[in-house]
Structure formats: C-alpha cells, structure tokens
Scaffold this motif. Structure first.
Motif, PDB file in Angstrom:
ATOM      1  N   ASP A  46       0.847  -1.190   0.000  1.00 20.42           N
ATOM      2  CA  ASP A  46       0.000   0.000   0.000  1.00 20.42           C
ATOM      3  C   ASP A  46       0.883   1.241   0.000  1.00 20.42           C
ATOM      4  O   ASP A  46       2.054   1.203   0.420  1.00 20.42           O
ATOM      5  N   ARG A  59       1.662   0.592  -4.714  1.00 15.61           N
ATOM      6  CA  ARG A  59       0.726   1.705  -4.873  1.00 15.61           C
ATOM      7  C   ARG A  59       1.366   3.029  -4.461  1.00 15.61           C
ATOM      8  O   ARG A  59       2.146   3.086  -3.504  1.00 15.61           O
ATOM      9  N   LYS A  66      -9.135  -1.864   1.570  1.00 23.93           N
ATOM     10  CA  LYS A  66      -9.044  -1.841   0.117  1.00 23.93           C
ATOM     11  C   LYS A  66      -7.699  -2.339  -0.384  1.00 23.93           C
ATOM     12  O   LYS A  66      -7.628  -3.055  -1.397  1.00 23.93           O
ATOM     13  N   SER A 118      -7.464  -6.396   0.226  1.00 27.72           N
ATOM     14  CA  SER A 118      -8.406  -7.179  -0.578  1.00 27.72           C
ATOM     15  C   SER A 118      -8.137  -7.020  -2.072  1.00 27.72           C
ATOM     16  O   SER A 118      -8.219  -7.998  -2.835  1.00 27.72           O
ATOM     17  N   SER A 119      -7.791  -5.810  -2.519  1.00 25.86           N
ATOM     18  CA  SER A 119      -7.517  -5.620  -3.949  1.00 25.86           C
ATOM     19  C   SER A 119      -6.211  -6.302  -4.353  1.00 25.86           C
ATOM     20  O   SER A 119      -6.093  -6.800  -5.485  1.00 25.86           O
ATOM     21  N   THR A 165      -7.082  -9.944  -4.784  1.00 25.09           N
ATOM     22  CA  THR A 165      -7.775 -10.101  -6.065  1.00 25.09           C
ATOM     23  C   THR A 165      -6.778 -10.083  -7.217  1.00 25.09           C
ATOM     24  O   THR A 165      -6.854 -10.913  -8.140  1.00 25.09           O
ATOM     25  N   TRP A 166      -5.848  -9.155  -7.179  1.00 24.37           N
ATOM     26  CA  TRP A 166      -4.776  -9.061  -8.181  1.00 24.37           C
ATOM     27  C   TRP A 166      -3.974 -10.359  -8.239  1.00 24.37           C
ATOM     28  O   TRP A 166      -3.661 -10.875  -9.319  1.00 24.37           O
ATOM     29  N   ALA A 192     -16.462  -7.917  -0.655  1.00 26.47           N
ATOM     30  CA  ALA A 192     -15.775  -6.824   0.038  1.00 26.47           C
ATOM     31  C   ALA A 192     -16.743  -5.823   0.639  1.00 26.47           C
ATOM     32  O   ALA A 192     -16.513  -5.291   1.735  1.00 26.47           O
ATOM     33  N   TRP A 200     -10.543  -6.205   6.086  1.00 27.76           N
ATOM     34  CA  TRP A 200     -10.899  -7.024   4.931  1.00 27.76           C
ATOM     35  C   TRP A 200     -11.212  -8.449   5.354  1.00 27.76           C
ATOM     36  O   TRP A 200     -11.913  -9.172   4.638  1.00 27.76           O
TER      37      TRP A 200
END
Length: 330
Positions: A43, A78, A86, A89-90, A93-94, A174, A218
C-alpha cells in the motif's frame, strides 16, 4: 541458502508496508521454500505520517534486493494509501487474477517452513471441492480436540498465513452486499454452536462495524463469505505461524500481552493424516467461540470492564497466561 528439496512451493503473495525487519524475516522464510512465483504488494504511504514515504520506499527496495533465488517476481506498489480494507483485498484479487491457487502472507506472519508443503498438498487435494474456502496456518485450539488428524475443518477463517483458490476468492464480498439478507434471515444463528443469542449479537456488531466503516478490515468479509456460502476452512492440528505484529504500531493487534502473540510457529509432521470425512469440528469451534471470540454469558460485562487498561493488562498477564499454559499441557 537452503531451499526445500520436495515439491515446489505454491505461488506466494507477500503483503508489505512500512516494517522492513518484519518483511525481511518473512521473506527469508519464503526463500527457504523457494517458490517459482513471488508476488509482492504494498500500500502507499499515509500523507499524514511524517517519514512514512521514505520507510515504505526502503521496504520495497529491501525486499526486492533480498529475492536471491530463481523466481518470477511480480509487484503491485501503490503510490497512494488505500487503507487496510481496500489495499489488502484488492492485492489478493490481483494475486488470484494471476494464479489459480496460492499462499497469502502479511509481513507480520512468520510461518513454519513446512507450511508451504502443507498448503501445496492440500491446495491440490481440495482444488475442486466447493465445500472448502481456504487453508490456514493458525491453530489456537488444544490438540486433544483434533481427532488424531493433521488438520480439521472449521467455520472460522484465520488469516495469519493462509492459502486458497481463485474459485473461492471470486466469492469474496468486500462490500458485504450479502450481509443484510443473511442477517435478516437468521444466518448467524445457524452458525452458532452454543449461545446463539450472544453469538448473533457479537458478530452482527462486528459485520455492521465493517459495513458502515467503523472498522477498516478485509478479513471479516472473508469469514462471512464462507458462512454465506456454507464453506469450511482447513486449520492445522499444530500452530504453524507466529504473529510478530502485536504492539503499538499494529493496525488490529495492539495488545502486546495477548497470549496469541506468544504462540510459536511449529512444523507439522508428514505424511499428513487426513480426516476421515469433511465435517466441521464442532468441539474445536465451540472452544474458539469461548476463548477466542468470548461468546459466553457475561460478555457485555467483560467488554465493559476491558475498557480499563489495568484490567486488560491483568487479563492478558494472568488469565490468558493460564489459558496458554493449559492449552500447551493438553
């Protein structure tokens, strides 16, 4: 560097942020497993935290420099801070957009080396079984509850080191879209093993807090995903991870005296002894209800008293110390 000589480790996602030493400790354990594919996600720094931009950049470079075994490295770094909910969890997913199955480790979750082999074997065994949500490294329950198998099935998804499949993560909710109807339909009561009223009240508040933004998490959504879809998590009969993140700089585990922070990561024996059937271990889950989630009579009073720092200290140093000693004795 000593790499694992048996079957290759599944792909691994390592989640890092601003703790270099913790991240490198976990990466050294990953290096021993030698996965052919490593994913690293971070992050972005928080703009209101002085010096965090530099610390985050240092962590990212340090972990990349420490990857010295032959593997394919993919990164998701990021620039802006998304927050725990976020960002994590993202990133997962990635990860599952790239792989069919794999292991997820945060920078404060130091697994035993055998965890990678454990996950590799069980990811293959249950790959196409829609009853199984995930495989966890965590075991908090006494060994006498595990029925002489290497692992058991639980309603609880513990996330201090875990593995899963793309087919399961696709169900991840989510935003907790399914929560209102699950709540109104009495879904929580069907998950309870003991005091259903206290269980329902406890988790209704937990999921409401996440849905309305009072808790930046998450992981609770992942557990609810399993409950909504009637799925189980595999938990090992031996605790296979040490959480090194307890303390003041942690997001969710600030109580450094917590008994769970003192559980060591232990290797599991092979060959694995598989349970005779896929059924939930109700006795182990009931133990977790009481000792992990405090699903018991008088819970409201306990929560009220826990607002006192002194009483929290006594709780963790006295009662939970005795609980840990009893757990190890059994």
């Amino acid at each position: 560097m000593q790499l694992m000589t048996h079957e290759a480790s599944p792909p691994v996602l390592l989640l890092v942020f601003n703790r270099k030493n913790a991240a490198l400790s976990v990466l050294r354990r990953i290096a021993q497993a030698g996965p052919a594919r490593l994913f690293i996600a971070a992050d972005g720094p928080r703009p209101d935290k002085p010096g965090e931009c530099e610390r985050c950049a240092e962590v990212r470079q340090a972990v990349l420099d420490a990857v010295t075994w032959p593997c394919e490295v993919t990164t998701l770094f990021r620039d802006t801070n998304l927050g725990c909910r976020k960002a994590v969890s993202s990133a997962i997913t990635w990860f599952f957009d790239h792989v069919e199955s794999g292991i997820v480790l945060e920078d404060d979750c130091l697994p035993a080396l055998s965890f990678f082999r454990f996950c590799g074997e069980l990811l293959g065994r249950y790959q196409n079984d829609p009853r199984i949500l995930s495989i966890s490294a965590d075991c908090f329950t006494p060994e006498k509850l595990h029925e002489d198998a290497s692992y058991y099935f639980s309603k609880y998804q513990h996330c201090w080191g875990w593995a899963s499949w793309r087919r399961a993560w696709r169900l991840y909710d989510a935003a907790l879209v399914a929560w209102p109807s699950f709540k109104q339909g009495g879904g929580l009561a069907t998950c309870a093993d003991g005091n259903s009223r206290v269980f329902t009240r406890h988790f209704a508040k937990a999921f409401d807090d996440v849905q309305f933004g009072r808790v930046d998490s998450w992981a609770l959504q992942w557990m609810l995903t399993g409950w909504v879809n009637g799925m189980l998590t595999i938990l090992p009969a031996t605790n296979m991870v040490q959480n090194t993140g307890f303390g003041g700089d942690s997001t969710h585990t600030r109580e450094s005296n917590d008994w769970m922070s003192r559980l060591p990561a232990c290797d599991i024996a092979f060959p694995l002894v598989h349970p005779a059937s896929i059924r939930r271990n109700i006795a182990a889950d009931r133990w977790s209800d009481v000792h992990l989630w405090h699903i018991r009579r008088g819970q409201a009073l306990i929560q009220f008293l826990s607002r006192s720092a002194l009483l929290r200290l006594l709780y963790h140093r006295v009662y939970m110390k005795l609980l840990l000693r009893n757990r190890q004795a059994n």
